[in-house]
Motif scaffolding. Structure first.
Motif, PDB file in Angstrom:
ATOM      1  N   UNK A  65       0.836  -1.191   0.000  1.00  0.00           N
ATOM      2  CA  UNK A  65       0.000   0.000   0.000  1.00  0.00           C
ATOM      3  C   UNK A  65       0.878   1.250   0.000  1.00  0.00           C
ATOM      4  N   UNK A  66       0.487   2.228  -0.844  1.00  0.00           N
ATOM      5  CA  UNK A  66       1.282   3.439  -1.037  1.00  0.00           C
ATOM      6  C   UNK A  66       0.407   4.671  -0.823  1.00  0.00           C
ATOM      7  N   UNK A  67       1.072   5.807  -0.686  1.00  0.00           N
ATOM      8  CA  UNK A  67       0.352   7.082  -0.547  1.00  0.00           C
ATOM      9  C   UNK A  67       1.124   8.195  -1.226  1.00  0.00           C
ATOM     10  N   UNK A  68       0.375   9.102  -1.864  1.00  0.00           N
ATOM     11  CA  UNK A  68       0.924  10.345  -2.406  1.00  0.00           C
ATOM     12  C   UNK A  68       0.344  11.464  -1.551  1.00  0.00           C
ATOM     13  N   UNK A  69       1.110  11.872  -0.535  1.00  0.00           N
ATOM     14  CA  UNK A  69       0.605  12.834   0.438  1.00  0.00           C
ATOM     15  C   UNK A  69       0.401  14.225  -0.179  1.00  0.00           C
ATOM     16  N   UNK A  70       1.184  14.567  -1.205  1.00  0.00           N
ATOM     17  CA  UNK A  70       1.055  15.892  -1.795  1.00  0.00           C
ATOM     18  C   UNK A  70      -0.256  16.039  -2.558  1.00  0.00           C
ATOM     19  N   UNK A  71      -0.583  15.007  -3.350  1.00  0.00           N
ATOM     20  CA  UNK A  71      -1.790  15.102  -4.171  1.00  0.00           C
ATOM     21  C   UNK A  71      -3.013  14.489  -3.497  1.00  0.00           C
ATOM     22  N   UNK A  72      -2.808  13.766  -2.397  1.00  0.00           N
ATOM     23  CA  UNK A  72      -3.940  13.244  -1.640  1.00  0.00           C
ATOM     24  C   UNK A  72      -4.469  11.913  -2.116  1.00  0.00           C
ATOM     25  N   UNK A  73      -3.628  11.086  -2.757  1.00  0.00           N
ATOM     26  CA  UNK A  73      -4.069   9.784  -3.245  1.00  0.00           C
ATOM     27  C   UNK A  73      -3.440   8.661  -2.409  1.00  0.00           C
ATOM     28  N   UNK A  74      -4.196   7.569  -2.249  1.00  0.00           N
ATOM     29  CA  UNK A  74      -3.672   6.346  -1.631  1.00  0.00           C
ATOM     30  C   UNK A  74      -4.092   5.170  -2.499  1.00  0.00           C
ATOM     31  N   UNK A  75      -3.376   4.025  -2.380  1.00  0.00           N
ATOM     32  CA  UNK A  75      -3.777   2.845  -3.142  1.00  0.00           C
ATOM     33  C   UNK A  75      -2.625   1.899  -3.379  1.00  0.00           C
ATOM     34  N   UNK A  76      -2.928   0.806  -4.053  1.00  0.00           N
ATOM     35  CA  UNK A  76      -1.942  -0.257  -4.301  1.00  0.00           C
ATOM     36  C   UNK A  76      -1.189  -0.060  -5.610  1.00  0.00           C
ATOM     37  N   UNK A  77      -1.663   0.856  -6.457  1.00  0.00           N
ATOM     38  CA  UNK A  77      -1.023   1.036  -7.766  1.00  0.00           C
ATOM     39  C   UNK A  77      -0.031   2.192  -7.785  1.00  0.00           C
ATOM     40  N   UNK A  78       0.113   2.914  -6.664  1.00  0.00           N
ATOM     41  CA  UNK A  78       0.982   4.097  -6.631  1.00  0.00           C
ATOM     42  C   UNK A  78       2.410   3.705  -6.292  1.00  0.00           C
TER      43      UNK A  78
END
Length: 870
Positions: A486-499
């Motif tokens: 599981x990953x997160x892009x804190x700057x853009x506000x996205x989370x998920x398994x494909x990031x």
């Protein structure tokens, strides 16, 4: 002409009406003549015709199945394939048909050989219980050339013994098979007016939870499980199957679950022959206990079954309970036994009647009176006249048919007539008549004896194969393998398994829920997806478990853009997915200044630094979250300050504020629980562990997680006390001597082996986890000399040594038994209750009463949040 037109109008019928009639006719045919069994004999029509055909061909030898199928086609208006399939199903139930050849394998699902290669005959049980032409009602076969039974006179609850499944038009039936001996016991209990309970039993064994069986009626539900044992730390073995599944089905479902990442296995191997053996090999980093739970949660190792007891009663279907079916079957058996007794009585009385006539005819030489008679009518009349003076004691009047039978007596029989033998025969017949009359007058005891004799003859080897057990409910999210990163892009506000190009957070399962917190105090729970937009300024992301009361969240927030600051502690036990929950405030501009997630209810200390303000003397406030009660997530919390805050620093890491957790062990499901089911093991906290010792001399220390599983082989299962010595008494098979040793365990999760002898005759006599224990050694007789018992204090006999020490020899004499005398148990001190089971510890300060001066002043450690000065 007018009459013809009227007749034509009357004969017209709407197409919809025709369809309705045709459909009802078809539905009735499928339900009554194909899919649903009769309650009286438990057979569907094709099964009944197969059994009747086998009885026709029965001569004690095996018949080719093809021959039986061909003969059955006289009665069954369908193809040979359907008859063969139905016959194989009956044969595989090992009750009515004695099979020879390859009849398939219920374990592997292999089909039977062709009908021309396999043979069959009726079992002795079937010959005794299923057939009796004298009590059978007959009807014409479909072509009118032969007679077939309407119902076979089965004197046994066969429907419940064999079970049945069938799908009709808008109707279905699913009756589970039950145990042979238990059915007989239930029938006897019913005849005695006692209560009884019946539960399914399957040839494939396995385990069964019948807590929702509801007597097999429609709407009930049972759960069937495979039996899975742990061969070693890397190998599981399936030894019994759930009902309706074979090894191919099971292996396919396991492979699919592995491919989807629900479970994690190395390889699977099927060694099934006459017994089930599916070996599942695991990697070194995979927990066998968790894998067993996962197999039950994600594969066909556990299946739900919905019984539906629909049967034909008379000429219509009815939904009944299993108990009602058994009662009706038992009552029907009693009526058949009565009918058989009445027929037997009639036959005995007729035999006695004609034997008496024969005696009169021969003893009084009436046959001499017809020597000179010329016409047949005069012969009949002469015999009738000669019999009349001697027939007053007969049971009924003499008929012309009786006289005709007398004329058929051979001269040889008359010349060898022995009066003494004749009298003996009459006495024997009279004894049998009285016995039958007695049975008719005492029909219920006679029926009970009948069932008892059936059980004695055929009940051996038919013991229950399926173990009844209450299953624990497995939380799929707790046993699913973490198959996703599981990953997160804190700057853009996205989370998920494909990031995958963004920040990695943790491993999770694709069925987990994810909890998120944002800087404005918004909380949201979402499913694991490839990509989900949460919103900018994400503060915390983690896997969320429903009803998790031990994870506590600590936060400090500002109410609105310029409002006061509050602190609160809360748990999140239940939410609606994808809903936004405002945990700070609904006011615009609300913001979290401090946040922490604590998996075991930890409460840290923090320092709040205030912005310079001429109206305040102290610009630093010390806060301890342990002084704050755990409330609901919607609570406002306690006031921290009304003045502007610059930042919040962590002062000191916290300790758990939750009280020790009371843990019980439920021996029924062999699982831990916190719901007061089973034996109380004690109060657990922090690094406390559970001690298990098995008969192989293996000691293990296990955490008190509720997901842990325990097998059947344990001598000791209790809370581990690190300073408590363990006393082991074992027999060395090589030296033929008992040894005793005392030792302490290391604080490790590895298996600790204290049984050093690997001789096949070595064994653990006893393991004691207590001080001041006394042993009473009872000696065996030696050459007619009996040595007095010896008392040994374990603490004085041997000191504490290493776990690998052999120990001291207990005695040289031959031992009969070793009795253990334990000291009086000492009650464990009351360590309190878990936070969620007791009233919440509330802060002494209410939101309205708290002021800046109520918090002490001390130093700070590290920055967690820092805000620019306005």
């Amino acid at each position: 002409m007018e009459e013809q037109e009227n007749h034509h109008e009357e004969s017209l019928k709407k197409v919809s009406g025709l369809y309705k009639d045709w459909f009802l006719d078809y539905a009735s045919y499928v339900i009554l003549d194909r899919a649903i069994p009769s309650i009286f004999d438990g057979f569907k029509p094709v099964q009944r015709r197969i059994m009747h055909s086998m009885r026709e061909l029965e001569d004690g030898r095996y018949n080719k199945v093809a021959n039986i199928v061909g003969n059955t086609m006289k009665y069954h208006p369908h193809g040979d394939a359907s008859i063969t399939d139905a016959m194989v199903q009956i044969g595989q139930k090992e009750l009515l048909i004695d099979t020879q050849g390859n009849w398939g394998n219920i374990y592997t699902g292999d089909s039977a050989a062709a009908a021309r290669y396999i043979e069959a005959r009726l079992t002795p049980f079937a010959l005794e219980v299923v057939f009796n032409p004298k009590t059978t009602d007959w009807s014409k076969s479909y072509d009118g050339r032969n007679n077939e039974p309407i119902d076979l006179p089965v004197k046994f609850p066969l429907l419940l013994a064999s079970g049945v499944e069938g799908i009709g038009v808008g109707l279905s039936t699913k009756i589970m098979p039950h145990n042979f001996n238990e059915l007989i016991n239930a029938s006897i209990a019913h005849l005695k007016g006692k209560k009884f309970e019946l539960f399914p039993d399957f040839l494939t064994g396995g385990m069964l939870d019948v807590s929702s069986y509801h007597d097999g009626e429609r709407g009930g539900r049972i759960r069937a499980r495979a039996r899975i044992i742990q061969k070693d730390k890397n190998t599981l073995c399936i030894t019994e199957l759930p009902f309706g599944k074979n090894t191919s089905d099971l292996i396919d479902s396991i492979i699919k679950a592995n491919d989807k990442g629900k479970i994690k296995i190395k390889k699977i191997e099927d060694n099934t022959s006459d017994q089930v053996e599916i070996n599942i090999f695991l990697n070194n980093d995979v927990s066998p206990d968790k894998t067993i739970d996962a197999l039950y949660a994600f594969t066909d190792c556990e299946i739900p079954i919905s019984p539906n007891a629909c049967v034909i009663v008379g000429d219509k279907p009815e939904f009944l309970t299993v108990s009602e079916i058994l009662r009706r079957n038992t009552d029907h058996t009693v009526s058949l036994l009565k009918k058989e007794l009445e027929i037997e009585l009639h036959e005995l009385q007729e035999n006695w009647h004609f034997s008496s006539l024969e005696r009169i005819f021969i003893e009084n030489r009436i046959y001499h009176d017809i020597e000179e008679v010329k016409s047949w009518e005069d012969v009949i009349k002469t015999i009738d006249e000669g019999l009349k003076p001697h027939t007053k004691h007969l049971l009924r009047a003499v008929t012309e048919e009786d006289i005709l039978r007398l004329t058929e007596i051979r001269i040889k029989r008359i010349s060898r007539f022995d009066l003494d033998k004749f009298k003996e025969n009459i006495v024997a017949l009279e004894g049998k008549i009285e016995q039958v009359k007695y049975h008719l007058q005492h029909l219920i005891p006679y029926a009970i004896d009948y069932f008892t004799n059936i059980q004695k003859k055929y009940g051996k080897g038919k013991e229950r194969k399926t173990e009844l057990r209450i299953f624990d409910t497995i939380d799929a999210t707790k046993v699913a393998v973490a198959n996703e990163k599981f990953y997160a892009n804190f700057e853009e506000g996205f989370i998920g398994t494909s990031l995958k190009k963004d920040q990695y957070l943790f491993d999770c399962s694709d069925i987990d829920d994810i909890i998120t917190f944002q800087k404005d105090g918004t909380m949201k729970v979402v499913k694991v997806e490839p990509k989900t937009f949460i919103g900018k300024n994400i503060v915390h992301v983690a896997v969320w478990k429903k009803n998790d009361k031990r994870t506590v969240y600590n936060m400090i927030y500002r109410e609105g853009r310029d409002g006061p600051f509050y602190m609160k502690r809360f748990s999140v036990t239940g939410v609606t997915r994808n809903n936004d929950y405002k945990l700070a405030s609904d006011q615009k501009g609300s913001e979290m200044l401090y946040f922490s997630a604590n998996p075991n209810g930890e409460a840290e200390s923090v320092t709040v630094l205030l912005k310079p303000n001429a109206r305040i003397r102290k610009n630093k406030i010390e806060l301890d979250f342990s002084e704050l009660g755990i409330k609901g997530r919607d609570s406002k919390g306690n006031l921290v300050t009304k003045y502007a805050v610059k930042k919040v620093d962590l002062k000191e890491e916290g300790h758990s504020t939750l009280a020790p957790r009371k843990i019980w062990f439920d021996d029924t499901v062999r699982r831990l629980n916190a719901d007061a089911r089973g034996t109380l093991l004690g109060s657990f906290k922090g690094d406390d562990k559970i001690l298990t010792i098995n008969s192989q001399g293996e000691a293990k220390l296990i955490t008190f997680e509720l997901s842990n599983r325990f097998d059947d082989d344990y001598l000791i299962l209790e809370k581990w006390k690190p300073e408590q010595p363990i006393t082991a008494i074992y027999f060395d098979g090589e030296k033929q001597i008992y040894f005793i040793k005392r030792f302490l365990l290391e604080n490790t999760t590895n298996v600790q082996q204290f049984m050093l002898s690997d001789h096949p005759k070595s064994f653990i006599e006893n393991v004691i986890v207590a001080n001041n224990t006394t042993l009473e050694i009872v000696f065996a007789k030696d050459k007619d000399k009996q040595k007095d018992p010896e008392m040994v204090s374990t603490d004085e006999f041997i000191g504490i040594k290493g776990i690998k020490a052999i120990g001291n020899q207990l005695t040289k004499s031959k031992v009969k038994t070793i009795n253990i005398i334990l000291p009086e148990p000492v009650e464990e001190p009351n360590e309190g209750f878990e936070a969620e089971d007791s009233p919440e510890r509330q802060s002494d300060l209410t939101d309205a009463e708290a002021t800046d001066a109520d918090f002490p002043e001390e130093g700070t450690i590290g920055d967690l949040f820092e805000f620019p000065e306005e």
